[in-house]
Design an enzyme around this catalytic site. Structure first.
Site, short mmCIF file in Angstrom:
data_model
loop_
_atom_site.label_atom_id
_atom_site.label_comp_id
_atom_site.label_asym_id
_atom_site.label_seq_id
_atom_site.Cartn_x
_atom_site.Cartn_y
_atom_site.Cartn_z
N GLU A 93 -0.67 -15.88 -21.34
CA GLU A 93 0.31 -15.77 -20.25
C GLU A 93 0.92 -17.12 -19.86
OE1 GLU A 93 -0.82 -12.35 -17.36
OE2 GLU A 93 -2.65 -13.51 -17.67
N ASP A 141 4.16 -12.87 -17.07
CA ASP A 141 3.82 -14.22 -16.64
C ASP A 141 4.29 -15.28 -17.63
OD1 ASP A 141 2.57 -14.22 -14.07
OD2 ASP A 141 0.96 -13.04 -14.95
N HIS A 195 0.81 -1.22 0.00
CA HIS A 195 0.00 0.00 0.00
C HIS A 195 0.84 1.26 0.00
CE1 HIS A 195 -3.33 -2.66 1.69
NE2 HIS A 195 -3.36 -2.60 0.39
N CYS A 253 1.31 -6.56 -23.54
CA CYS A 253 1.23 -5.62 -22.42
C CYS A 253 2.22 -5.96 -21.32
CB CYS A 253 -0.19 -5.56 -21.87
SG CYS A 253 -0.78 -7.14 -21.30
C1 PEP Z 1 1.87 -9.94 -17.62
O1 PEP Z 1 1.79 -11.00 -16.99
O2 PEP Z 1 2.73 -9.70 -18.49
C2 PEP Z 1 0.91 -8.86 -17.33
C3 PEP Z 1 0.91 -7.75 -18.04
O3 PEP Z 1 0.08 -9.02 -16.26
P1 PEP Z 1 0.55 -8.72 -14.74
O4 PEP Z 1 1.91 -8.09 -14.80
O5 PEP Z 1 -0.49 -7.83 -14.16
O6 PEP Z 1 0.55 -10.10 -14.18
MG MG Z 2 0.04 -11.42 -15.77
#
Ligand code: PEP
Ligand code: MG
Length: 592
Positions: free
Chosen positions: A435, A459, A193, A506
């Site tokens: 992922e 991931d 947090h 992403c």
């Molecule tokens: C990822 O796994 O690349 C992703 C963008 O999701 P997070 O980082 O939120 O797990």
């Molecule tokens: Mg992820």
């Protein structure tokens, strides 16, 4: 000689200054019993201290709301709720009555017990809960013992690098970037947090440095780099020169941001590249736009619920999603459904203690098992589609049944909205995060059920290589340039192309210039990155040629190790981008 200590970057930016060690901790509590007739008085004393703590927390919450906004202010909610937790309140009163302990001693015993119980479930969300518990313990104990508040920080006029074992939200909310050039902690996670608050306050922070408190001296000079998660103690001439260079680059970059934001995102040879932003909080939408985002490729909605004692209702979620949708009137917004579990858990979901949380009850698995939670969120997302180009994004998909089950729920929720005459746009798409190796290998099948793919390399890399993404010890093995990862990326891109659906990315790889080059070469021309990285990524995109990227990707696909892949890409980039200029910010190596 300078000493480098590596942890995890929690807040962007770099800082330089003398170290100020923050010693705060629970006060010593003498063992003290009371006579039978004083027992009621001790119970009353305890309840009075609870009341005082509640007032203080509400003041801190109001202060945070004024400075930062309502979402950040809610960070104090878990502690306010803990004050009424029966395990804490009744447990303490029982110790006073049954053992005739003084109020502070009884409270201290109870907190120790709870701490031991909760520590056994050592995942990041529980660690946050422990951090909240510690904050509460210190506040209540100092009150009961009549001591001054140890979390009131005294800072000088010149900015310092604050070093502490851990930090609390109430402490962070008192800080500002004029006085604190950086925060470095032994413990903590990016989702702690206080780290979320530090991000909102623009104070660079590095967490998980393990033993930094034992390695620093008061006043020792330090450089802190929140992007790569590094602290350099006693920096030498060279380190300082790198720091100065990086700082002036960042300053120049700030000026360039405005210019870059208005420029087209297109390669040297004319290939348009879609650049969207990853958001954790709705309040980041305006910053993302100012940094040139043309949409939101990943809105991590779980930050609406982590640390919360009660599930956020449909109206609250709708408000947050609508805010993001309206901020991006001309761009697409991909709202990811709750990616809970792993290292993110709200207090209202009683999570089972798991040996391997990242291989456990996580993301879509939690949502499908908790229909009330999921359906509320789906309704809120659907409603927000009336205010922008909003789409649903599902995390950690492994097979098509997960998509079909979600689609069935979405249809039912659409019916509910229709019956109630509530507006939504039925043209929304349902995309999935790729992922896991299973999803990547089965991408052609999944493409029959999904409207778009978004590859989450954070991931995908950890599951492909069986390397925990948060384990500092294995950081050099965590390589997005590993040939296995590169082949999976090519496979996913190919499946999306054949099915004629969009594939975007992403994960953090998209924001690393060598990674950007690889992705373009593999035909992935839609990228979503943390908004502070957008100008640099656009700068890199505009310097690359798609033709050269394709050629380098072909060589990378023939390489037999992460370093060979990396070399092929760096050679391909040649002089088109000054990679050295990125080296202060990026861990430009095949691993990490
Ligand atoms: C990822 O796994 O690349 C992703 C963008 O999701 P997070 O980082 O939120 O797990
Ligand atoms: Mg992820």
């Amino acid at each position: 000689m300078s000493v480098v200590v590596d942890g995890f970057g929690a807040t962007e930016g770099i800082g330089f200054g003398p170290v100020q060690v923050l010693h705060w901790g629970a006060p010593e509590v003498p063992h003290q019993t009371v006579s039978t007739e004083l027992v009621d008085r001790e119970v009353e004393r305890f309840h009075a201290a609870r009341e005082w703590s509640r007032q203080r927390l509400n003041e801190l919450k109001a202060h945070a709301e004024e400075r930062l906004g309502p979402v950040e202010a809610r960070i104090f909610d878990p502690q306010i709720v803990m004050l009424d937790d029966v395990e804490i309140a009744e447990g303490t009163v029982r110790y006073i009555r049954e053992n005739r302990l003084s109020a502070p001693r009884a409270f201290q015993w109870r907190m120790l017990e709870l701490h031991t119980m909760w520590t056994r479930r050592a995942n990041a969300m529980v660690l946050d809960k422990l951090n909240d518990l510690e904050d509460l313990k210190i506040r209540l104990l100092t009150r009961l013992l009549g001591l001054p508040d140890p979390t009131a920080v005294v800072l000088g006029a010149d900015p310092v690098i604050l070093v502490a074992a851990n930090i609390t939200p109430s402490l962070t909310v008192q800080l500002d970037s004029e006085q604190v050039a950086g925060i470095a902690t032994d413990g903590g996670t990016r989702t702690s947090h206080w780290a979320i608050l530090a991000r909102s306050l623009s104070i660079p922070a590095v967490v998980g440095l393990r033993d930094i408190t034992t390695r620093v001296r008061e006043g020792q000079l330090a450089i802190l780099d929140g992007r790569i998660g590094r602290v350099v103690l006693d920096p030498n001439e060279h380190d300082r020169a790198v720091f100065e260079e990086r700082r002036s680059q960042l300053l120049e970059m700030e000026e360039e941001i405005v210019v870059l934001a208005g420029q087209e995102s297109v390669t040297r040879d004319g290939q348009p590249v879609v650049l969207r932003a990853n958001l954790d909080l709705p309040e980041e939408a305006d910053d993302a736009k100012d940094h040139g985002a043309e949409g939101v490729g990943l809105y991590r909605t779980e930050f609406l619920v982590v640390g919360r004692a009660v599930m956020p209702g449909e109206e609250e979620q709708y408000g947050a999603y609508r805010e993001v949708a309206e901020a991006f009137a001309d761009g697409s917004v991909y709202i990811r459904t709750f990616d809970l579990g792993g290292d993110k858990f709200p207090m209202f979901l009683h999570m089972p203690a798991e040996e391997n949380p990242f291989l456990g009850w996580r993301a879509i698995r939690v949502c499908l098992d908790e229909p009330q939670l999921f359906r509320t969120q789906l309704r809120a997302i659907l409603r927000s589609s009336a205010h922008g180009d909003v789409h649903v994004l599902l995390p950690l998909i492994n097979d098509s049944t997960e998509i079909q089950r979600t689609r069935a729920m979405l249809r039912e929720e659409e019916d509910t909205l229709k019956k109630a005459g509530t507006a939504y746009d039925s043209a929304y798409k349902v995309g999935i995060m790729i992922e896991t190796p299973a999803a990547a290998l089965d991408a052609a099948e999944l493409a029959k059920h999904a409207d778009y793919f978004s590859i989450g390399t954070n991931d995908l890399v950890q599951y492909t290589l069986a390397v925990d993404r948060a384990n500092a010890r294995l950081a050099s093995m965590y390589s997005p340039f590993h040939p296995a990862v590169v082949h999976l990326l090519r496979q996913v891109a190919g499946a999306a192309r054949s099915a004629d659906i969009e594939v975007s990315i992403c994960g953090e790889l998209a924001a690393n210039p060598v990674g950007t080059f690889l992705l373009l070469g593999l035909g992935i021309t839609s990228l979503s990155v943390a908004w502070p990285a957008l100008p640099e990524v656009k700068h890199a995109v505009r310097s690359f040629s798609l033709e050269e990227a394709r050629h380098a990707a072909r060589r990378a696909l023939a390489a037999s190790s992460a370093s060979e892949v990396f070399r092929a890409l760096v050679d391909g980039i040649g002089n088109s981008v000054d990679l050295a200029a990125f080296s202060g910010r990026w861990n430009l190596s095949p691993g990490g």
